[in-house]
Design an enzyme around this catalytic site. Structure first.
Site, mmCIF file in Angstrom:
data_model
loop_
_atom_site.group_PDB
_atom_site.id
_atom_site.type_symbol
_atom_site.label_atom_id
_atom_site.label_comp_id
_atom_site.label_asym_id
_atom_site.label_seq_id
_atom_site.Cartn_x
_atom_site.Cartn_y
_atom_site.Cartn_z
ATOM 1 N N ASP A 507 42.799 45.452 41.073
ATOM 2 C CA ASP A 507 43.335 46.645 40.184
ATOM 3 C C ASP A 507 42.915 45.941 38.730
ATOM 4 O O ASP A 507 43.219 44.704 38.474
ATOM 5 C CB ASP A 507 44.576 46.729 40.413
ATOM 6 C CG ASP A 507 45.299 47.876 39.501
ATOM 7 O OD1 ASP A 507 44.849 49.229 39.626
ATOM 8 O OD2 ASP A 507 45.749 47.659 38.083
ATOM 9 N N ASN A 515 41.849 52.990 28.846
ATOM 10 C CA ASN A 515 41.380 54.442 28.803
ATOM 11 C C ASN A 515 41.689 55.298 27.732
ATOM 12 O O ASN A 515 41.225 55.839 27.057
ATOM 13 C CB ASN A 515 41.633 54.885 30.312
ATOM 14 C CG ASN A 515 40.320 55.674 30.852
ATOM 15 O OD1 ASN A 515 39.097 55.279 30.442
ATOM 16 N ND2 ASN A 515 40.567 56.426 31.937
ATOM 17 N N ASP A 524 34.885 54.658 31.942
ATOM 18 C CA ASP A 524 33.522 54.615 32.957
ATOM 19 C C ASP A 524 32.759 53.574 33.110
ATOM 20 O O ASP A 524 32.190 53.006 34.031
ATOM 21 C CB ASP A 524 33.192 55.971 33.029
ATOM 22 C CG ASP A 524 33.791 57.054 33.541
ATOM 23 O OD1 ASP A 524 35.039 56.958 34.132
ATOM 24 O OD2 ASP A 524 33.569 58.246 33.281
ATOM 25 N N GLU A 548 40.770 52.940 39.274
ATOM 26 C CA GLU A 548 40.509 51.520 38.697
ATOM 27 C C GLU A 548 40.821 50.376 40.069
ATOM 28 O O GLU A 548 40.889 49.348 39.507
ATOM 29 C CB GLU A 548 41.430 51.119 37.312
ATOM 30 C CG GLU A 548 42.784 50.821 37.476
ATOM 31 C CD GLU A 548 43.513 52.305 37.143
ATOM 32 O OE1 GLU A 548 44.785 52.155 36.960
ATOM 33 O OE2 GLU A 548 42.845 53.447 37.383
#
Length: 628
Positions: A507, A515, A524, A548
């Protein structure tokens, strides 16, 4: 004169053929009628039972899922209770934990103490990381003792260890205590910080039902539905009393939001089916034809507040009948309805599906009609063959030539080419006409063969294209990694192989903050960069597990810890800037958890173990590898 004689003979022959075919048809139709009647009588009941069986199969998955869910919650309650007792025996009257209690809890109003808010937001203290924890120690008749403080600490440590494992199944995990206290692990609401300072939980049925005075048998229980004011949802709670040496210490508990339980129980798989969930008093909990908001307004709908005819009849049925066994199938207990009655374990609710008997009859009649239609088709086929045989045996050579022409029209070129002039005793122009048809048939066959070769070529190309599409179906469109579908397939293959593997779940740390601050396009791009790094630096398949989260299935013959730490270092070496992280590094990092895959595993259990290691990595400060 001779021509007229031949013409009369031809007409006579045709009339004889017609009469013969008519007689055969009459006999055949009579037999079909008798056989169809017998077939219909014999097969209708079997077809009806088959339709009922299909309806039961429609219901089975949702019922099994809910039954398994209740069983899992109860098993998790046992685990929570056992872990609490293990901690309590170590921490009881231990000065270290009593000191922690004094530092971590604060008085927010006279007689009321709460866990400090930092434990909900996330805090590392005394070499432990705590998050999503809140506690409410309300007004009590007895003063705080060292034993009570250590008991609270045992509950807090237990929730911190086990709560994250169940956050996706239940709304929250918590311990309630008879001293008007409650500690909760919840990712959605810090209940302990929001509870009213004057709340006395033992005045309400949920906690009161666990007290020794109200539950002398000390049995776990599922509460009835109640409206959780803090969360704003209908809730049901599972509680397991925990006693030691005759003393009631606490209750291991889980809250479950009603919508999670009944969403698939009331989902229609057949347009005319109605699904209803009732409690033991006949009150309506959920239904396929009722909006959930209407039920939430009153917690449940009763026969006095809801006048829908079907519900009224079903409610009375639950009150009048004591069903010794479930599932039970009843006919016409409710007008014109076939009822499937199942009792759900845990809260003991009744799940009833009503399906119109007229629909069952309509569906059951299909198979007998199909058999009758097949019989009629067979007779027609036999009549056609008989007609062809009679024509072949009776007609003159010119009729055979006409047959060849007919075959040409039907594109039956092989059979047309097989005819010979000797077979039909053809001469002169008839022979020439037959040869012309055969030549034409040969040309058509050649053209047909070429067409078939072209079709075969196109079919092969289409198969290749389908293989490419199949490959794309197992790839993640953003990263080019294998997707969750490929992950489930390959993990199952690894389990079935019996060979030693490690399941790795990774993770990206603090990715939400990345983000939120850099934007989804940058997020992205970061995921792509990290995915490409993992894919290029390891010989194993890399999967995008979700968001993620990434995953790998590694043979245990590798030094898993060394390899994963090497990959973790490669990710840091990417040096993707992250100025909004709370960690000591100013770049994106990754946490990894790995667990062995056992031969008797299933996919969920293997994932849970790897997730547990990932949670441990997260709780250990992130940017690290934990292998279990």
């Amino acid at each position: 004169m001779e021509r007229r004689t031949q013409h009369r003979r031809m007409q006579k022959r045709e009339k004889l053929t017609t009469a013969l075919l008519l007689k055969i048809s009459i006999w055949a139709i009579s037999i079909v009628v008798l056989a169809s009647t017998a077939t219909f009588i014999v097969t209708y009941d079997d077809a009806r039972q088959r339709v009922i069986g299909l309806l039961e199969q429609d219901l089975a998955p949702a019922l099994e899922r809910n039954e398994a869910f209740f069983e899992r919650v109860e098993q998790n309650g046992d685990i929570l209770a056992e872990q609490f007792l293990a901690h309590y025996k170590i921490m009881r009257n231990n000065p270290r934990y009593i000191d922690q209690f004094d530092r971590w809890y604060e008085q927010t109003s006279p007689g009321v103490m709460r866990l400090k808010p930092a434990f909900d937001r996330g805090i590392t203290t005394d070499d432990e990381y705590f998050k999503h924890l809140s506690a409410f120690l309300g007004k009590r008749e007895t003063p705080l003792t060292d034993e009570f403080k250590s008991r609270v600490m045992a509950a807090q440590y237990t929730l911190n260890e086990l709560g994250p494992a169940w956050q996706h199944e239940v709304s929250n995990s918590h311990f309630s205590m008879p001293e008007n206290s409650l500690l909760m692990y919840s990712t959605e609401s810090p209940w302990g910080l929001l509870a009213d300072k004057d709340l006395v939980m033992t005045d309400y049925s949920v906690v009161r039902s666990t007290l020794q005075s109200h539950n002398p048998e000390r049995t776990p229980n599922w509460t009835g539905l109640y409206f959780d004011i803090s969360a704003g949802v209908l809730t049901i709670t599972y509680q397991r009393p925990i006693d030691l040496d005759g003393k009631h210490l606490a209750n291991a508990s889980f809250d479950v939001v009603l919508s999670r339980l009944v969403s698939d129980l009331t989902k229609k798989k057949r347009a005319n089916a109605e699904h209803v969930v009732l409690n033991s008093e006949g009150d309506l909990i959920a239904a396929s034809n009722v909006e959930q908001e209407a039920i939430i307004k009153r917690s449940t709908l009763t026969s006095e507040t809801y006048n829908e005819p079907l519900y009224q009849q079903l409610s009375q049925l639950v009150l009048d009948y004591k069903f010794a066994e479930t599932p039970t199938i009843l006919q016409n207990k409710v007008d014109g309805q076939l009822l499937f009655i199942n009792q759900l374990p845990g809260p003991g609710w009744w799940h009833i599906t009503a399906y119109p008997l007229a629909e069952v009859r309509n569906q059951a009649i299909v198979l007998p009609l199909q058999l009758v239609g097949a019989g009629v088709s067979l007779v027609i086929l036999i009549l056609l063959i008989g007609y062809w045989l009679i024509q072949r045996e009776v007609s003159q050579p010119l009729q055979e030539v006409a047959r060849v022409a007919s075959l040409m029209g039907q594109r039956n070129y092989h059979e047309a080419r097989s005819y010979s002039s000797a077979k039909i005793k053809a001469r002169g122009e008839v022979r020439q006409a037959l040869k012309a048809f055969q030549t034409m048939a040969s040309r058509f066959i050649k053209a047909q063969d070429e067409l078939e070769r072209e079709v075969a070529l196109r079919t092969s190309e289409l198969a290749d294209a389908n293989k490419k599409l199949e490959a794309l179906a197992h790839m993640d469109s953003l990263t080019g990694l294998f997707n969750r579908r490929a992950f489930d397939r390959d993990l199952q293959e690894a389990i079935d192989s019996g060979k030693p593997y490690h399941l790795v779940i990774a993770d990206i740390d603090e990715f939400k903050a990345y983000n939120d601050n850099y934007g989804h396009e940058a997020g992205d791009s970061a995921i792509n960069a990290i995915s490409e790094c993992l894919r290029s630096k390891t010989p194993f398949k890399v999967y995008r597990y979700g968001g993620e989260e990434l995953a790998m299935i590694m043979p245990s013959t590798y030094d898993v810890e060394v390899k994963l730490n090497e990959l973790r270092g490669k990710i840091m070496a990417l040096n993707i800037p992250h100025d909004y992280t709370e960690l000591e590094w100013s770049c994106l990092t990754i946490s990894m958890g790995a667990a062995e895959v056992h031969r008797d595993d299933d996919i969920p259990s293997a994932i849970r173990r790897a997730d547990k290691q990932l949670y441990a990595a997260k709780n250990s400060g992130k940017n690290c590898v934990v292998i279990g």
